[in-house]
Design a protein around this motif. Structure first.
Motif, PDB file in Angstrom:
ATOM      1  N   CYS A   1      51.648  10.519  16.817  1.00  0.00           N
ATOM      2  CA  CYS A   1      51.941  10.665  15.815  1.00  0.00           C
ATOM      3  C   CYS A   1      50.317  10.514  15.000  1.00  0.00           C
ATOM      4  O   CYS A   1      50.139   8.832  14.225  1.00  0.00           O
ATOM      5  N   CYS A   2      50.222  11.041  13.713  1.00  0.00           N
ATOM      6  CA  CYS A   2      49.011  10.790  13.370  1.00  0.00           C
ATOM      7  C   CYS A   2      48.805  10.630  11.704  1.00  0.00           C
ATOM      8  O   CYS A   2      49.698  11.621  11.334  1.00  0.00           O
ATOM      9  N   ASP A   3      48.807   9.545  10.826  1.00  0.00           N
ATOM     10  CA  ASP A   3      48.825   9.430   9.260  1.00  0.00           C
ATOM     11  C   ASP A   3      49.697  10.357   8.684  1.00  0.00           C
ATOM     12  O   ASP A   3      50.155  11.089   7.744  1.00  0.00           O
TER      13      ASP A   3
ATOM     14  N   THR B   1      38.770  13.225   7.234  1.00  0.00           N
ATOM     15  CA  THR B   1      38.185  14.205   8.781  1.00  0.00           C
ATOM     16  C   THR B   1      37.730  14.833   7.998  1.00  0.00           C
ATOM     17  O   THR B   1      37.859  15.990   7.540  1.00  0.00           O
ATOM     18  N   ARG B   2      36.305  15.108   9.878  1.00  0.00           N
ATOM     19  CA  ARG B   2      35.927  16.520  10.046  1.00  0.00           C
ATOM     20  C   ARG B   2      36.740  16.831  11.457  1.00  0.00           C
ATOM     21  O   ARG B   2      36.566  15.796  12.161  1.00  0.00           O
ATOM     22  N   PRO B   3      36.982  17.895  11.452  1.00  0.00           N
ATOM     23  CA  PRO B   3      37.069  18.444  13.318  1.00  0.00           C
ATOM     24  C   PRO B   3      36.272  17.870  13.850  1.00  0.00           C
ATOM     25  O   PRO B   3      36.801  17.824  14.818  1.00  0.00           O
ATOM     26  N   SER B   4      34.613  17.629  13.914  1.00  0.00           N
ATOM     27  CA  SER B   4      34.680  16.899  15.237  1.00  0.00           C
ATOM     28  C   SER B   4      34.959  15.528  15.050  1.00  0.00           C
ATOM     29  O   SER B   4      34.701  14.758  16.377  1.00  0.00           O
ATOM     30  N   ASP B   5      35.373  14.815  14.325  1.00  0.00           N
ATOM     31  CA  ASP B   5      36.384  13.335  14.233  1.00  0.00           C
ATOM     32  C   ASP B   5      37.621  13.519  14.715  1.00  0.00           C
ATOM     33  O   ASP B   5      38.209  12.696  15.527  1.00  0.00           O
ATOM     34  N   VAL B   6      38.227  14.816  14.665  1.00  0.00           N
ATOM     35  CA  VAL B   6      39.466  15.204  15.454  1.00  0.00           C
ATOM     36  C   VAL B   6      39.360  15.543  16.913  1.00  0.00           C
ATOM     37  O   VAL B   6      40.265  14.899  17.496  1.00  0.00           O
ATOM     38  N   GLU B   7      38.448  15.633  16.985  1.00  0.00           N
ATOM     39  CA  GLU B   7      38.166  16.276  18.511  1.00  0.00           C
ATOM     40  C   GLU B   7      37.340  14.659  19.579  1.00  0.00           C
ATOM     41  O   GLU B   7      38.060  14.011  20.953  1.00  0.00           O
ATOM     42  N   ARG B   8      37.005  13.589  18.835  1.00  0.00           N
ATOM     43  CA  ARG B   8      36.520  12.973  19.679  1.00  0.00           C
ATOM     44  C   ARG B   8      37.659  12.083  19.820  1.00  0.00           C
ATOM     45  O   ARG B   8      37.806  11.470  20.506  1.00  0.00           O
ATOM     46  N   LYS B   9      38.612  11.898  18.710  1.00  0.00           N
ATOM     47  CA  LYS B   9      40.145  11.881  19.038  1.00  0.00           C
ATOM     48  C   LYS B   9      40.580  11.888  20.243  1.00  0.00           C
ATOM     49  O   LYS B   9      41.223  10.698  20.675  1.00  0.00           O
ATOM     50  N   VAL B  10      40.926  13.005  20.201  1.00  0.00           N
ATOM     51  CA  VAL B  10      41.496  13.597  21.001  1.00  0.00           C
ATOM     52  C   VAL B  10      41.281  13.166  22.187  1.00  0.00           C
ATOM     53  O   VAL B  10      41.704  13.356  23.166  1.00  0.00           O
ATOM     54  N   ALA B  11      40.159  13.790  22.840  1.00  0.00           N
ATOM     55  CA  ALA B  11      38.983  13.321  23.278  1.00  0.00           C
ATOM     56  C   ALA B  11      39.632  11.632  24.544  1.00  0.00           C
ATOM     57  O   ALA B  11      40.509  11.626  25.349  1.00  0.00           O
ATOM     58  N   MET B  12      39.009  10.550  23.349  1.00  0.00           N
ATOM     59  CA  MET B  12      39.371   9.753  23.642  1.00  0.00           C
ATOM     60  C   MET B  12      41.022   9.308  24.270  1.00  0.00           C
ATOM     61  O   MET B  12      41.431   8.123  24.998  1.00  0.00           O
ATOM     62  N   VAL B  13      42.132   9.693  23.349  1.00  0.00           N
ATOM     63  CA  VAL B  13      43.361   9.735  24.171  1.00  0.00           C
ATOM     64  C   VAL B  13      43.794  10.319  24.398  1.00  0.00           C
ATOM     65  O   VAL B  13      44.354   9.410  26.008  1.00  0.00           O
ATOM     66  N   VAL B  14      43.394  11.569  25.213  1.00  0.00           N
ATOM     67  CA  VAL B  14      43.898  11.773  26.890  1.00  0.00           C
ATOM     68  C   VAL B  14      42.948  11.087  27.884  1.00  0.00           C
ATOM     69  O   VAL B  14      43.440  11.170  29.003  1.00  0.00           O
ATOM     70  N   SER B  15      41.746  10.549  27.884  1.00  0.00           N
ATOM     71  CA  SER B  15      41.211   9.563  28.717  1.00  0.00           C
ATOM     72  C   SER B  15      42.225   8.710  29.068  1.00  0.00           C
ATOM     73  O   SER B  15      42.632   8.045  30.086  1.00  0.00           O
TER      74      SER B  15
END
Length: 212
Positions: A121-123, A30-44
């Motif tokens: 709880c990721c991965d 994964t790249r940092p941008s992947d994590v950022e998108r995931k965090v934004a999705m879950v927060v929303s």
């Protein structure tokens, strides 16, 4: 991908491990941008279900706490707590990112708050032995005040990365274990406690049927 039970075997969850699997372009998945998108999705999703801004997050098996700085940018007032079994992580990031030592199977001994708006709880879960997985989920289920994001991979998934100690479970097994912990799926590996499901409309609920 830290060892959720502290059973390191031949592995050392030190800086070299994180450099290889999370930063080296030859190995990282994964790249940092992947994590950022995931965090934004879950927060929303969490805030949609809560009907208000996020106030608290618990990150179990958090590794170096990659979610913490992203959450801080998105929601500066949100309280973040991480749990990890890596001595390197706790020594280097414990004070900086509020990460404490602990394992998934012994969450009840970590000294956590009563509940959190979001539990992450990721991965991790696919590396936890079944007895410890069931024990940890029993505690985790009681900690979820709004939404849980439980990222796990099954025997049907084509995955890359560190496969050492990977537990080849079915999706049906995970769903059963989550249900035993009082967690109901709402899609994209997100779950709500049973009392939260009552607030969902019929098509917001996920009924997985007889998946493998």
């Amino acid at each position: 991908m830290t060892d959720p039970e502290g059973r390191l075997g031949d592995k050392r969850y030190d800086r070299d491990y994180f450099d290889k699997w999370y930063r080296d372009p030859r190995h990282r998945v994964t790249r940092p941008s992947d994590v950022e998108r995931k965090v934004a999705m879950v927060v929303s999703m969490a805030e949609f279900l809560l009907g208000r801004p996020l106030k608290s997050v618990l990150d179990i098996g958090c590794g170096e706490g990659a979610w913490q700085p992203i959450l801080h940018r998105l929601r500066p007032t949100t309280r973040y707590a991480g749990v990890d079994s890596s001595e390197y992580v706790v020594r280097r990031f414990g004070a900086l990112r509020n990460i404490r030592m602990g394992t998934f199977g012994a969450l009840d001994r970590v000294g956590l708050a009563a509940s959190y708006d979001l539990v992450v709880c990721c991965d991790v879960l696919h590396y936890v032995p079944t007895a410890d997985l069931r024990a940890g989920l029993a505690t985790l289920g009681d900690l979820v005040g709004g939404l849980a994001y439980l990222e796990a991979y099954t025997q049907a998934d084509d995955i890359d990365g560190d496969l050492g100690g990977f537990a080849r479970r079915s999706a049906r097994t995970y769903r059963r274990l989550f249900a035993e912990a009082g967690l109901q799926p709402v899609g994209l590996q997100c779950y709500v406690p049973e009392e939260g499901e009552a607030r969902l409309t019929a098509l917001e609920r996920v009924h997985p049927g007889q998946s493998r």
